[in-house]
Design a protein around this motif. Structure first.
Motif, PDB file in Angstrom:
ATOM      1  N   TYR A  59       0.839  -1.198   0.000  1.00  0.00           N
ATOM      2  CA  TYR A  59       0.000   0.000   0.000  1.00  0.00           C
ATOM      3  C   TYR A  59       0.874   1.247   0.000  1.00  0.00           C
ATOM      4  CZ  TYR A  59      -3.640  -3.277   1.440  1.00  0.00           C
ATOM      5  OH  TYR A  59      -4.506  -4.340   1.505  1.00  0.00           O
ATOM      6  N   ASP A  92      -8.577  -4.666   0.286  1.00  0.00           N
ATOM      7  CA  ASP A  92      -8.279  -3.613   1.252  1.00  0.00           C
ATOM      8  C   ASP A  92      -8.101  -4.242   2.637  1.00  0.00           C
ATOM      9  OD1 ASP A  92      -7.980  -1.378   2.754  1.00  0.00           O
ATOM     10  OD2 ASP A  92      -9.972  -0.549   2.371  1.00  0.00           O
ATOM     11  N   HIS A 178      -3.326   0.874  -3.768  1.00  0.00           N
ATOM     12  CA  HIS A 178      -2.479  -0.262  -4.129  1.00  0.00           C
ATOM     13  C   HIS A 178      -2.730  -0.607  -5.591  1.00  0.00           C
ATOM     14  CE1 HIS A 178      -5.650  -3.289  -4.419  1.00  0.00           C
ATOM     15  NE2 HIS A 178      -6.123  -2.934  -3.237  1.00  0.00           N
TER      16      HIS A 178
END
Length: 245
Positions: A59, A92, A178
């Motif tokens: 990320y 996520d 990302h």
């Protein structure tokens, strides 16, 4: 023996049901810490983006503001709950949980006890049957916070947070993204006065503390209720069977 077993089971069931009902009650104003009257602190920063890796996904986090908040948790959502499909679809895993929090004027009287709060996958909802309470409710003193962390200790504390807890956290209002599978990017609100889509605060945490737990004794009493039910069940099974001619 069967009578005692029945009494244990029924007492445990009643205690468990009462605990499940009462453990999410919000504390009265007199039980709130003075720090919860403070407005969130926010200061713009100029920082380079940095990377964190969770679950083999990298990320990119871009801090925008330093941010600090003291508040009362009125609703929460765990991102890894079974019915949350959006976090899974978007890979996520950095967003540990969402905490919906009150502070300031919304805690100056007991009217928040007449408001019901709930959380969705990315949202916090509130409603009340009282027009007077709704008019008095300060919509700039409530926020839904997407909490980001890769720190195991901070994650543990977040996971242990319950409705009714009084908390303090510090970190950065940040954007993150990302490139794993479908590219993903989420921003953050930078003001408490916005509403609707994009109005949630996305916070990469440096510190998270539960100042005072909510729920009184009810979280522990629910386990006592379960124990009594188990004892009652065991006593019922172990009781001798009376045979009648």
């Amino acid at each position: 023996m069967h009578r005692l077993a029945k009494l244990l089971f029924v007492a445990g069931l009643c205690l468990l049901l009462a605990a499940l009902w009462k453990k999410h009650e919000l504390p009265a104003p007199g039980l709130l810490q003075p720090a919860l009257q403070e407005e969130p602190l926010q200061k713009a920063v100029t920082m380079p983006a940095f990377e964190r890796s969770v679950g083999q996904i990298n990320y990119r986090i871009q801090p925008l503001y330093r941010y600090e908040l003291w508040g009362l948790v009125v609703s929460r959502h765990d991102s890894d709950t079974w019915w949350d499909y959006l976090h899974k679809e978007w890979n996520d895993r950095l967003n540990v949980a969402d905490l919906c929090v009150l502070w300031g004027d919304n805690l100056n009287n007991a009217s928040y006890g007449q408001v019901s709060f709930s959380s969705g996958q990315f949202t916090c909802y509130f409603q009340t049957d009282s027009n007077e309470v709704y008019q008095a409710f300060d919509q700039t003193a409530i926020s839904n916070n997407h909490l980001l962390s890769d720190d195991p200790e901070l994650i543990r504390r977040i996971k242990n947070t319950r409705v009714g807890d009084q908390i303090h956290f510090r970190g950065y209002l940040a954007e993150y993204s990302h490139e794993h599978g479908t590219p993903f990017r989420r921003g953050t609100s930078t003001t408490r006065s916005d509403t609707g889509n994009g109005a949630c605060e996305t916070v990469f945490l440096e510190e998270f503390t539960i100042l005072k737990q909510g729920g009184g004794p009810w979280h522990k009493l629910q386990w006592l209720g379960i124990a009594l039910m188990v004892l009652g069940s065991i006593a019922w099974i172990a009781a001798p069977v009376r045979l009648r001619n």
